[in-house]
Design a protein around this motif. Structure first.
Motif, PDB file in Angstrom:
ATOM      1  N   LYS A   1     -13.219 -10.717 -29.964  1.00 46.44           N
ATOM      2  CA  LYS A   1     -13.197  -9.292 -29.643  1.00 46.44           C
ATOM      3  C   LYS A   1     -14.603  -8.841 -29.271  1.00 46.44           C
TER       4      LYS A   1
ATOM      5  N   LEU B   1     -14.954   3.923 -27.836  1.00 44.54           N
ATOM      6  CA  LEU B   1     -15.247   2.498 -27.906  1.00 44.54           C
ATOM      7  C   LEU B   1     -14.274   1.739 -27.009  1.00 44.54           C
ATOM      8  N   CYS B   2     -14.767   0.728 -26.338  1.00 41.23           N
ATOM      9  CA  CYS B   2     -13.925  -0.157 -25.539  1.00 41.23           C
ATOM     10  C   CYS B   2     -13.853  -1.507 -26.247  1.00 41.23           C
ATOM     11  N   HIS B   3     -12.638  -1.924 -26.595  1.00 44.41           N
ATOM     12  CA  HIS B   3     -12.412  -3.219 -27.234  1.00 44.41           C
ATOM     13  C   HIS B   3     -11.679  -4.130 -26.251  1.00 44.41           C
TER      14      HIS B   3
ATOM     15  N   THR C   1     -23.525  -3.772 -27.845  1.00 46.97           N
ATOM     16  CA  THR C   1     -22.310  -4.577 -27.783  1.00 46.97           C
ATOM     17  C   THR C   1     -22.152  -5.336 -29.094  1.00 46.97           C
TER      18      THR C   1
ATOM     19  N   THR D   1     -16.742  -5.405 -28.361  1.00 45.71           N
ATOM     20  CA  THR D   1     -16.714  -3.943 -28.434  1.00 45.71           C
ATOM     21  C   THR D   1     -17.980  -3.378 -27.814  1.00 45.71           C
TER      22      THR D   1
ATOM     23  N   TYR E   1      -9.206   1.490 -25.427  1.00 46.89           N
ATOM     24  CA  TYR E   1     -10.215   2.539 -25.514  1.00 46.89           C
ATOM     25  C   TYR E   1      -9.869   3.397 -26.731  1.00 46.89           C
ATOM     26  N   GLN E   2     -10.785   3.424 -27.695  1.00 51.15           N
ATOM     27  CA  GLN E   2     -10.569   4.110 -28.964  1.00 51.15           C
ATOM     28  C   GLN E   2     -11.440   5.364 -28.999  1.00 51.15           C
TER      29      GLN E   2
END
Length: 268
Positions: A98, A120-122, A8, A100, A135-136
């Motif tokens: 933020k 990735l979840c931001h 994280t 991540t 979600y990237q």
């Protein structure tokens, strides 16, 4: 191969209004941005810079993998798409945080060779409340073989209710890279883009295409609640593209030869 997903990363940012104003000017959408002004959707990518010293960068100008992003053993990185939930607008000049996490990391075998997929979840909070979740999707792959033909991209729809055409140049790509602190050399180093990663020119940022689609969708629908997009073919800096609206929340980017560069769906 499934990787450890426990990493994280957290950071904060003051959300400087001047940076949002500069981006709107660069996109030819000048607007007054003061402290407390709600920012356009996706403008959080102007903030939360990950500044690394030169020795911590990879050959492509991005931070080396092996931190929060696992090393997939593949050199080429592409932003393949994403999904966003907008809970409330991010506001300028008010500190935000933020968080991540890695939602997924796995290897697969594609038609062109091995692929690495990382999601990735931001999550961004401001004033103690969740502002948005993103979600990237990133894809990693091998360098292109010189004797292998490039894949044929899909053809874009031509049944749009509305469309506008705009061009891109190296100046806009440089300014967007600077505003988002994106060091990926495919966007400003022509020799690298052509000779190492096999592109015909500088690559227009996938997030820049998505940003322009979101601005169009917001004009059509009002404040966005959700947006998803997927990149399907690169657009070069010397090309013009049509930004198309389907009337049902669908939108897409069509290249000058009719190829589909990006497809997206918006909801208010």
């Amino acid at each position: 191969m499934q990787n450890d997903l426990s990493t994280t990363h957290r950071q904060s940012d003051p959300i400087d209004p001047a940076r949002a104003s500069a981006c709107l000017i660069a996109l030819d959408h000048p607007s007054e941005i003061d402290v407390g002004t709600p920012l356009p959707p996706f403008f959080h990518h102007l903030y939360f810079w990950q500044a690394m010293p030169p020795g911590a960068l990879g050959r492509d100008g991005h931070p080396k993998v092996g931190g929060i992003i696992p090393d997939m053993g593949l050199p080429r990185r592409m932003w393949a798409g994403g999904r966003l939930e907008f809970l409330t607008p991010l506001r300028a000049g008010i500190a935000a945080s933020k968080t991540t996490t890695v939602a997924k990391a796995e290897h697969k075998e594609g038609r062109s060779g091995p692929l690495g997929f990382v999601t990735l979840c931001h999550e961004i909070e401001q004033d103690g409340a969740m502002v948005l979740r993103e979600y990237q999707d990133l894809v990693y792959r091998e360098d292109p073989a010189p004797d292998v033909a490039k894949p044929t991209p899909p053809q874009a729809r031509t049944d749009e209710d509305f469309a506008y055409t705009r061009g891109f140049d190296s100046t806009l790509l440089f300014r967007y890279s600077a505003l988002t602190f994106n060091g990926h050399r495919i966007h400003y180093d022509l020799d690298y883009a052509r000779e190492v990663e096999g592109y015909d020119g500088l690559v227009v940022h996938g997030p820049l295409l998505a940003q322009l689609l979101m601005l169009m969708a917001e004009e059509k629908l009002g404040q966005l609640r959700r947006f998803s997009f997927r990149a399907t073919a690169p657009l070069m800096h010397f090309e013009e593209a049509a930004f198309c609206w389907g009337g049902d929340g669908t939108c897409w980017v069509r290249g000058p030869d009719g190829r589909q560069c990006m497809i997206a769906e918006a909801g208010a």
